[in-house]
Scaffold this active site. Structure first.
Site, PDB file in Angstrom:
ATOM      1  N   PHE A  23     -30.593  46.893  12.902  1.00 22.40           N
ATOM      2  CA  PHE A  23     -31.064  46.948  14.279  1.00 22.40           C
ATOM      3  C   PHE A  23     -30.495  48.181  14.987  1.00 22.40           C
ATOM      4  O   PHE A  23     -29.351  48.558  14.770  1.00 22.40           O
ATOM      5  CB  PHE A  23     -30.617  45.701  15.053  1.00 22.40           C
ATOM      6  CG  PHE A  23     -31.403  44.457  14.753  1.00 22.40           C
ATOM      7  CD1 PHE A  23     -31.927  44.216  13.491  1.00 22.40           C
ATOM      8  CD2 PHE A  23     -31.626  43.515  15.737  1.00 22.40           C
ATOM      9  CE1 PHE A  23     -32.644  43.064  13.217  1.00 22.40           C
ATOM     10  CE2 PHE A  23     -32.338  42.357  15.480  1.00 22.40           C
ATOM     11  CZ  PHE A  23     -32.846  42.127  14.209  1.00 22.40           C
ATOM     12  N   THR A  24     -31.293  48.783  15.858  1.00 23.28           N
ATOM     13  CA  THR A  24     -30.776  49.832  16.737  1.00 23.28           C
ATOM     14  C   THR A  24     -29.990  49.164  17.866  1.00 23.28           C
ATOM     15  O   THR A  24     -30.154  47.964  18.124  1.00 23.28           O
ATOM     16  CB  THR A  24     -31.913  50.655  17.349  1.00 23.28           C
ATOM     17  OG1 THR A  24     -32.646  49.822  18.262  1.00 23.28           O
ATOM     18  CG2 THR A  24     -32.852  51.204  16.277  1.00 23.28           C
ATOM     19  N   PHE A  57     -31.103  39.694   5.226  1.00 25.14           N
ATOM     20  CA  PHE A  57     -30.601  40.542   6.313  1.00 25.14           C
ATOM     21  C   PHE A  57     -31.328  40.261   7.630  1.00 25.14           C
ATOM     22  O   PHE A  57     -31.981  41.149   8.196  1.00 25.14           O
ATOM     23  CB  PHE A  57     -30.710  42.032   5.964  1.00 25.14           C
ATOM     24  CG  PHE A  57     -29.832  42.476   4.829  1.00 25.14           C
ATOM     25  CD1 PHE A  57     -28.636  41.836   4.558  1.00 25.14           C
ATOM     26  CD2 PHE A  57     -30.198  43.539   4.029  1.00 25.14           C
ATOM     27  CE1 PHE A  57     -27.834  42.237   3.500  1.00 25.14           C
ATOM     28  CE2 PHE A  57     -29.401  43.965   2.972  1.00 25.14           C
ATOM     29  CZ  PHE A  57     -28.215  43.309   2.710  1.00 25.14           C
ATOM     30  N   PRO A  58     -31.230  39.039   8.160  1.00 25.96           N
ATOM     31  CA  PRO A  58     -31.940  38.714   9.408  1.00 25.96           C
ATOM     32  C   PRO A  58     -31.489  39.537  10.605  1.00 25.96           C
ATOM     33  O   PRO A  58     -32.222  39.636  11.587  1.00 25.96           O
ATOM     34  CB  PRO A  58     -31.634  37.225   9.617  1.00 25.96           C
ATOM     35  CG  PRO A  58     -30.432  36.954   8.786  1.00 25.96           C
ATOM     36  CD  PRO A  58     -30.510  37.871   7.612  1.00 25.96           C
ATOM     37  N   LEU A  59     -30.300  40.145  10.533  1.00 26.98           N
ATOM     38  CA  LEU A  59     -29.852  41.026  11.613  1.00 26.98           C
ATOM     39  C   LEU A  59     -29.591  42.440  11.106  1.00 26.98           C
ATOM     40  O   LEU A  59     -28.898  43.214  11.760  1.00 26.98           O
ATOM     41  CB  LEU A  59     -28.568  40.469  12.262  1.00 26.98           C
ATOM     42  CG  LEU A  59     -28.708  39.185  13.069  1.00 26.98           C
ATOM     43  CD1 LEU A  59     -27.362  38.800  13.679  1.00 26.98           C
ATOM     44  CD2 LEU A  59     -29.735  39.339  14.181  1.00 26.98           C
ATOM     45  N   GLY A  60     -30.149  42.807   9.967  1.00 23.68           N
ATOM     46  CA  GLY A  60     -29.828  44.089   9.358  1.00 23.68           C
ATOM     47  C   GLY A  60     -30.613  45.253   9.919  1.00 23.68           C
ATOM     48  O   GLY A  60     -31.825  45.182  10.088  1.00 23.68           O
ATOM     49  N   TYR A  63     -23.083  38.740  -8.135  1.00 24.35           N
ATOM     50  CA  TYR A  63     -22.233  38.638  -6.944  1.00 24.35           C
ATOM     51  C   TYR A  63     -20.813  38.338  -7.420  1.00 24.35           C
ATOM     52  O   TYR A  63     -20.508  37.245  -7.875  1.00 24.35           O
ATOM     53  CB  TYR A  63     -22.705  37.515  -6.024  1.00 24.35           C
ATOM     54  CG  TYR A  63     -24.052  37.714  -5.386  1.00 24.35           C
ATOM     55  CD1 TYR A  63     -24.662  38.961  -5.331  1.00 24.35           C
ATOM     56  CD2 TYR A  63     -24.725  36.641  -4.815  1.00 24.35           C
ATOM     57  CE1 TYR A  63     -25.902  39.124  -4.734  1.00 24.35           C
ATOM     58  CE2 TYR A  63     -25.963  36.792  -4.210  1.00 24.35           C
ATOM     59  CZ  TYR A  63     -26.540  38.037  -4.176  1.00 24.35           C
ATOM     60  OH  TYR A  63     -27.773  38.189  -3.586  1.00 24.35           O
TER      61      TYR A  63
END
Length: 291
Positions: A218-219, A213-216, A63
């Site tokens: 999504f539609t 990626f807890p919100l990766g 990173y």
């Protein structure tokens, strides 16, 4: 008691850590490359996370490269006795910021020593082998050669525990024949639930699972459903997504990342969010929502 104590704890290697941790990836510059826009803010986020009770930080020397580990050392060294820093090896960065597999013995050995030097440690608590057969997701292939290198470094006393990242169930099984696998770190969230069987199998063995990626991915319809549930609960979509993950299985440890103090506080507050049964049922159906 800190707010994140409400989420409970789980074993990671030979440490018991809070289930809400912190992921340091976003402390680097855009594209996880180069220095942060605000160095002082990066230091402040790390210090507040630990002051708030976080004792599990996820990072990697690729990173930046080197950036996040150097910031972690500047912000937190000497480290608290209960702080577990988990890092990853198996990739390197191109001059253009690209992600390149780095699986050879020399590359893996150099990566472990880079992590030790930049973090200011004599031994790494947990090192995850980032499997790079496909940078976008798990793909089959033998991990015997690179994992044997990590097992050798473990025997030398440079690494305490070994985990896998971007791994398939078959690779987890193969890895267990080489060394003890203490954690698996894969993409998993409300909408992307291919790892459901793996999570349950790991839970039965008491092995940690760390979703990223807890919100990766999504539609729009999935995002709309999550936002509606969050609004009813007077919470943010991220808080609801994190609370659902905590509810999903007891062996799940979370590492939400941010470079913002406000977002850090919001994320940690997810530990106290209680999801009603009807909300859980609605969230569970999100994986079935068609694009």
């Amino acid at each position: 008691m800190s707010i994140i104590d409400q989420a409970g704890s789980f074993n990671l290697g030979d440490h018991n850590v809070k289930r809400l941790g912190y992921g340091a990836m976003q402390l680097a510059g855009p594209g996880v490359f180069g220095p942060p826009r605000d160095h002082g803010a990066a230091l402040a986020v790390l210090r507040e996370a630990v002051a708030s009770g976080v004792n599990h930080i996820d990072t990697s020397d690729f990173y930046g490269p080197h950036v996040t580990n150097q910031i972690i050392r500047e912000a937190l060294h000497p480290y608290r006795d209960d702080l577990v820093i988990v890092t990853k090896v198996g990739a390197r960065r191109g001059t253009d910021g690209s992600w390149i597999p780095a699986f050879s013995r020399d590359e893996l050995t150099e990566a472990v020593h880079d992590n030790l030097r930049n973090l200011g440690l004599d031994v790494l608590d947990v090192v995850n082998l980032r499997i790079m057969f496909d940078v976008h997701g798990p793909a089959e292939g033998s991990i015997e050669a690179p994992l044997t290198v990590l097992a050798d470094l473990q025997r030398q006393g440079l690494v305490r525990h070994v985990g896998l990242s971007n791994a398939t169930s078959r690779q987890v099984a193969e890895g267990r024949g080489i060394t003890d696998i203490v954690c698996v770190q894969n993409q998993y969230n409300l909408a992307h639930r291919a790892d459901d069987p793996l999570i349950d199998a790991l839970a039965r063995k008491g092995t940690t699972y760390v979703p990223f990626f807890p919100l990766g991915g999504f539609t729009p319809l999935q995002s709309s459903t999550l936002s509606k549930v969050a609004a009813r609960l007077s919470a943010t979509p991220m808080q609801v997504a994190l609370a659902w993950l905590l509810h999903r299985a007891p062996n799940i440890l979370l590492i939400p990342g941010t470079s913002s103090l406000d977002h850090l506080r919001e994320n940690l507050a997810a530990a106290s969010l209680v999801l009603p049964d009807e909300a859980i049922e609605e969230l569970n159906r999100m994986a079935d929502i068609a694009a």
